[in-house]
Design a protein around this motif. Structure first.
Motif, PDB file in Angstrom:
ATOM      1  N   LEU A 114       9.947   6.999   0.510  1.00 51.87           N
ATOM      2  CA  LEU A 114      11.078   6.327  -0.096  1.00 51.87           C
ATOM      3  C   LEU A 114      11.052   4.856   0.274  1.00 51.87           C
ATOM      4  CD1 LEU A 114      13.883   8.941   0.759  1.00 51.87           C
ATOM      5  CD2 LEU A 114      12.707   8.663  -1.443  1.00 51.87           C
ATOM      6  N   ILE A 115      11.664   4.026  -0.561  1.00 58.29           N
ATOM      7  CA  ILE A 115      11.681   2.578  -0.294  1.00 58.29           C
ATOM      8  C   ILE A 115      12.331   2.287   1.056  1.00 58.29           C
ATOM      9  CG2 ILE A 115      12.553   0.339  -1.074  1.00 58.29           C
ATOM     10  CD1 ILE A 115      10.274   1.449  -2.770  1.00 58.29           C
ATOM     11  N   GLU A 175       9.528   1.272   8.184  1.00 52.80           N
ATOM     12  CA  GLU A 175       8.173   1.334   8.729  1.00 52.80           C
ATOM     13  C   GLU A 175       7.551  -0.055   8.845  1.00 52.80           C
ATOM     14  OE1 GLU A 175       4.734   3.066  10.279  1.00 52.80           O
ATOM     15  OE2 GLU A 175       6.720   3.942   9.934  1.00 52.80           O
ATOM     16  N   CYS A 176       7.996  -0.971   8.001  1.00 52.51           N
ATOM     17  CA  CYS A 176       7.438  -2.324   7.998  1.00 52.51           C
ATOM     18  C   CYS A 176       8.292  -3.323   8.781  1.00 52.51           C
ATOM     19  CB  CYS A 176       7.255  -2.802   6.562  1.00 52.51           C
ATOM     20  SG  CYS A 176       5.990  -1.869   5.668  1.00 52.51           S
ATOM     21  N   PRO A 185      10.138  -3.935  -5.083  1.00 53.57           N
ATOM     22  CA  PRO A 185       9.460  -2.682  -4.710  1.00 53.57           C
ATOM     23  C   PRO A 185       9.692  -1.568  -5.725  1.00 53.57           C
ATOM     24  CG  PRO A 185      10.543  -3.643  -2.792  1.00 53.57           C
ATOM     25  CD  PRO A 185      10.980  -4.455  -3.973  1.00 53.57           C
ATOM     26  N   ASP A 186      10.924  -1.448  -6.232  1.00 54.99           N
ATOM     27  CA  ASP A 186      11.235  -0.389  -7.203  1.00 54.99           C
ATOM     28  C   ASP A 186      10.440  -0.568  -8.489  1.00 54.99           C
ATOM     29  OD1 ASP A 186      13.178   1.127  -5.727  1.00 54.99           O
ATOM     30  OD2 ASP A 186      14.561  -0.536  -5.988  1.00 54.99           O
ATOM     31  N   LYS A 238       0.830  -1.205   0.000  1.00 50.91           N
ATOM     32  CA  LYS A 238       0.000   0.000   0.000  1.00 50.91           C
ATOM     33  C   LYS A 238       0.862   1.252   0.000  1.00 50.91           C
ATOM     34  CE  LYS A 238      -3.749   2.294   2.511  1.00 50.91           C
ATOM     35  NZ  LYS A 238      -3.131   3.631   2.394  1.00 50.91           N
ATOM     36  N   MET A 239       1.913   1.273   0.800  1.00 48.66           N
ATOM     37  CA  MET A 239       2.776   2.448   0.874  1.00 48.66           C
ATOM     38  C   MET A 239       3.522   2.682  -0.427  1.00 48.66           C
ATOM     39  SD  MET A 239       4.326   2.080   4.765  1.00 48.66           S
ATOM     40  CE  MET A 239       5.143   3.688   4.739  1.00 48.66           C
TER      41      MET A 239
END
Length: 282
Positions: free
Chosen positions: A248-249, A255-256, A276-277, A240-241
């Motif tokens: 930023l990744i 955060e995770c 992710p990128d 979601k983020m």
């Protein structure tokens, strides 16, 4: 008497912080002040002026105690190993300024309870357990390399947070809801703290449960292991983020619950089949 290694980790006019790790005996002198001691090893007994025998202290428990008159207490190692503890001493004036009794009835009530030493035994039976959040704050204090005013600000902020957690713990002294089973308790805890570094051991410590029982009952109830469930929550939050494109990744990884971006990227690609990128650039 304290050993030569008992130089304060931090000290100012209101607060003194000592970290045990090299000591087999540690003396606490107190007068019109509060002592908050977190016991981090299992080989500690307590001697005090107002008790007539040594008390064995359980690992991962703590005591918050107030003394008006001058008293002396000793922590003594009951084995060849040095004691592990964190001792925070703060003056009465510091707490009375922090919890100004003139400001609210709640402040007055909390300060009265502290003075009457009503934050020593949880449910009138035993010293309270150090929670996972408390352990994290203790780690931040003991591993901090900050000096000067930055150290002062960090120490005072963490003390306030520790006191908040203590007050909350006592206000919710029935820690485990009777309507919830072990699996539900575990799930509720994970849902709240999955972005932090938690383990089955942390959950067992928090609620006084058996680790094997936690694992088996969680798997039986939800058809997924604890580690798989934590990973699932982290990946859903990360996806979601990433799609939201606001972070930023490396910020998303942190955060995770991932300390290192490569570890996060590998876990994400294993889950979704795309890095992710690349997902962000679609």
């Amino acid at each position: 008497m304290p050993s030569e290694n008992n130089l304060p980790f931090f000290k100012n006019e209101n607060i003194s912080v000592n970290i045990g790790g090299l000591d087999h005996e540690y003396q606490i002198e107190t007068e019109n002040c509060f002592n908050l001691v977190f016991f981090l090893s299992s080989n500690i007994s307590l001697e005090a002026d107002d008790i007539h025998s040594e008390i064995s202290i359980q690992k991962n428990s703590y005591i918050l105690h107030y003394s008006f008159s001058k008293k002396i207490a000793k922590l003594i190692s009951t084995s060849s190993s040095a004691m592990q503890f964190l001792h925070i001493q703060f003056e009465y004036s510091y707490i009375s300024n922090l919890l100004d009794p003139q400001e609210s009835n709640e402040n007055k009530s909390i300060l009265d309870r502290m003075i009457k030493n009503q934050f020593i035994l949880l449910n009138h039976s035993e010293p309270p357990k150090i929670t996972v959040e408390m352990h994290m704050i203790i780690k931040e204090i003991t591993e901090s390399s900050k000096k000067g005013v930055l150290q002062k600000l960090l120490i005072e902020a963490k003390i306030i947070k520790l006191l908040m957690l203590i007050f909350e713990q006592f206000s919710k002294s029935k820690n485990i809801p009777t309507t919830e089973n072990t699996a539900q308790i575990t799930k509720s805890f994970i849902d709240k703290y999955y972005t932090q570094q938690i383990s089955t051991h942390d959950i067992a410590l928090q609620f006084g449960l058996n680790e094997t029982k936690i694992r088996s009952e969680f798997k039986s109830e939800y058809k997924i292991t604890i580690s798989e469930y934590i990973n699932e929550l982290r990946m859903l939050k990360a996806r979601k983020m990433i799609i939201d494109r606001e972070f930023l990744i490396k910020e998303i990884a942190s955060e995770c619950g991932y300390e290192y971006v490569p570890n996060f990227s590998r876990a994400f690609k294993k889950k979704y089949g795309i890095s992710p990128d690349k997902l962000r650039n679609i």
